[in-house]
Design a protein around this motif. Structure first.
Motif, short mmCIF file in Angstrom:
data_model
loop_
_atom_site.label_atom_id
_atom_site.label_comp_id
_atom_site.label_asym_id
_atom_site.label_seq_id
_atom_site.Cartn_x
_atom_site.Cartn_y
_atom_site.Cartn_z
N CYS A 40 21.27 38.94 24.17
CA CYS A 40 22.47 38.65 24.95
C CYS A 40 22.26 37.41 25.83
O CYS A 40 23.14 36.55 25.92
CB CYS A 40 22.83 39.86 25.82
SG CYS A 40 23.46 41.28 24.91
N ALA A 67 39.97 39.95 30.71
CA ALA A 67 38.56 39.79 31.04
C ALA A 67 37.89 41.15 31.22
O ALA A 67 36.75 41.35 30.80
CB ALA A 67 38.41 38.95 32.31
N GLY A 68 38.63 42.09 31.82
CA GLY A 68 38.08 43.45 31.98
C GLY A 68 37.88 44.13 30.64
O GLY A 68 36.86 44.81 30.43
N ALA A 70 37.37 42.60 27.77
CA ALA A 70 36.25 41.92 27.12
C ALA A 70 34.92 42.42 27.70
O ALA A 70 33.94 42.62 26.97
CB ALA A 70 36.37 40.41 27.29
N ALA A 71 34.89 42.64 29.01
CA ALA A 71 33.67 43.16 29.64
C ALA A 71 33.35 44.56 29.15
O ALA A 71 32.18 44.89 28.88
CB ALA A 71 33.83 43.15 31.16
N LEU A 72 34.38 45.39 29.01
CA LEU A 72 34.17 46.74 28.47
C LEU A 72 33.66 46.67 27.04
O LEU A 72 32.78 47.44 26.63
CB LEU A 72 35.48 47.53 28.54
CG LEU A 72 35.41 49.02 28.19
CD1 LEU A 72 34.44 49.74 29.12
CD2 LEU A 72 36.80 49.66 28.27
N GLY A 74 31.82 44.31 25.97
CA GLY A 74 30.43 43.90 26.09
C GLY A 74 29.50 45.08 26.29
O GLY A 74 28.40 45.11 25.74
N VAL A 75 29.96 46.07 27.05
CA VAL A 75 29.17 47.29 27.23
C VAL A 75 28.99 48.00 25.89
O VAL A 75 27.88 48.42 25.53
CB VAL A 75 29.85 48.24 28.24
CG1 VAL A 75 29.09 49.56 28.34
CG2 VAL A 75 29.94 47.58 29.61
N ILE A 187 31.85 36.40 27.17
CA ILE A 187 31.97 37.43 28.21
C ILE A 187 31.16 38.67 27.82
O ILE A 187 30.43 39.24 28.63
CB ILE A 187 33.44 37.80 28.44
CG1 ILE A 187 34.19 36.61 29.04
CG2 ILE A 187 33.56 39.01 29.37
CD1 ILE A 187 35.68 36.83 29.17
N GLN A 188 31.27 39.08 26.56
CA GLN A 188 30.55 40.27 26.09
C GLN A 188 29.04 40.08 26.22
O GLN A 188 28.33 40.99 26.66
CB GLN A 188 30.94 40.58 24.65
CG GLN A 188 32.37 41.08 24.49
CD GLN A 188 32.74 41.30 23.04
OE1 GLN A 188 32.14 40.71 22.14
NE2 GLN A 188 33.73 42.13 22.80
N VAL A 191 27.99 40.18 29.93
CA VAL A 191 27.98 41.55 30.44
C VAL A 191 26.79 42.32 29.88
O VAL A 191 26.13 43.08 30.60
CB VAL A 191 29.30 42.26 30.07
CG1 VAL A 191 29.22 43.76 30.35
CG2 VAL A 191 30.46 41.65 30.87
#
Length: 294
Positions: A40, A67-68, A70-72, A74-75, A187-188, A191
């Motif tokens: 990553c 963005a939120g 995309a961040a989720l 990434g998790v 973004i992913q 994160v």
């Protein structure tokens, strides 16, 4: 060069690169979570460089909500990679990769649950064929591994869990078709690096230089370069061509596993792998198992 020819070469190269990632992961000898952290981190650095070198016209536009999401994603992506890399050591690269490719069916199930997409009778039939292939892989693997059957089943389960989390990441990405793919991926990866920072470790000992080289290859080549080639190819090729060329990935993984580690699939496992790949092809290309009613 014709755009379709260029797209074909890019897609083939991307899938061939993806098929060798398991080999590099196992050669590092590091825990799966540590390898994913460096993937990553180095991958984000590579994609950031690409985004700066190839800026989007007018700049990327992304809302706070997107963005939120995309961040989720990434998790979910970090969890998927960590589980898949762990599966390599328990089962084999070949079995983990083929089992991982049931993700289209999981994505279809998520689409039916959360996006109101209907599953046709043919899709359900392909799902049944894929499930039969998984059963054959389990039966063939446990018969061949004997006392190590628990380890084999653990690897098989980790690969399926990895496929589920990848399907979650893909489902979240589908909700943002207007956001550039490179921006979502950046973004992913960012994160994922932050999430796995507590599990990060640096190579040590006499093999450290070689391990650092492998981690750089995994981050820059298997993540940054592979993603760039993949996104570029998808823009130039029809969906059917992308689906066909995507099968290079598991084929290369199986061949690399056999060449590098001597993990040859048994007859029952070959039958299961073939069933899964045929089912995925039928799912991707919309093949019908029964004629349409007039």
């Amino acid at each position: 060069m014709h755009p379709r020819t260029a797209g074909t070469l890019e897609m083939a190269a991307a899938m061939a690169i993806a098929g060798t990632v398991g080999w590099c992961v196992l050669l590092t000898g590091m825990p799966a979570t540590a390898v994913v952290f460096w993937r990553c981190a180095f991958g984000a650095l590579a994609l950031a460089s690409i985004c700066l070198a190839l800026p989007q016209q007018g700049g990327p536009r992304i809302s706070l909500r997107q963005a939120g999401l995309a961040a989720l994603g990434g998790v979910a992506l970090a969890a998927s990679w960590a589980l898949l890399f762990a599966a390599y050591a328990h089962a084999s690269i070949a079995i983990a990769t083929v089992s991982y490719h049931v993700q289209p069916f999981m994505l279809a199930a998520l689409g039916a649950l959360f996006f109101g997409e209907r599953m046709t009778a043919s899709q359900a039939g392909w799902l049944g064929l894929a499930f039969a292939g998984l059963v054959l892989i389990v039966l063939g693997g446990t018969a061949a591994s004997g006392t190590a059957s628990r380890t084999y089943l653990a690897g098989f389960g980790l690969a399926l869990a990895a496929a589920f989390f990848y399907a979650v990441a893909a489902a979240l990405t589908k909700t943002m078709p207007e956001v550039p793919a490179r921006v979502i991926a950046l973004i992913q990866l960012g994160v994922g690096a932050v999430l796995l920072l507590p599990f990060a470790s640096a190579p040590a000992g006499a093999s450290a230089p070689a391990v650092w080289a492998l981690l750089v290859v995994i981050g820059f080549i298997h993540t940054g370069l592979m993603s760039t080639l993949l996104y570029s190819a998808i823009q130039k090729l029809p969906t059917s061509a992308v689906g066909v060329l995507s099968f290079i990935y598991p084929i290369v993984a199986v061949l690399v596993d056999a060449w590098a580690f001597g993990h040859w699939l048994g007859p029952v496992q070959i039958g299961g792998a073939a069933a899964i790949l045929v089912a995925v092809a039928g799912m991707n290309f919309g093949w019908r198992l029964a004629p349409c009613r007039r």
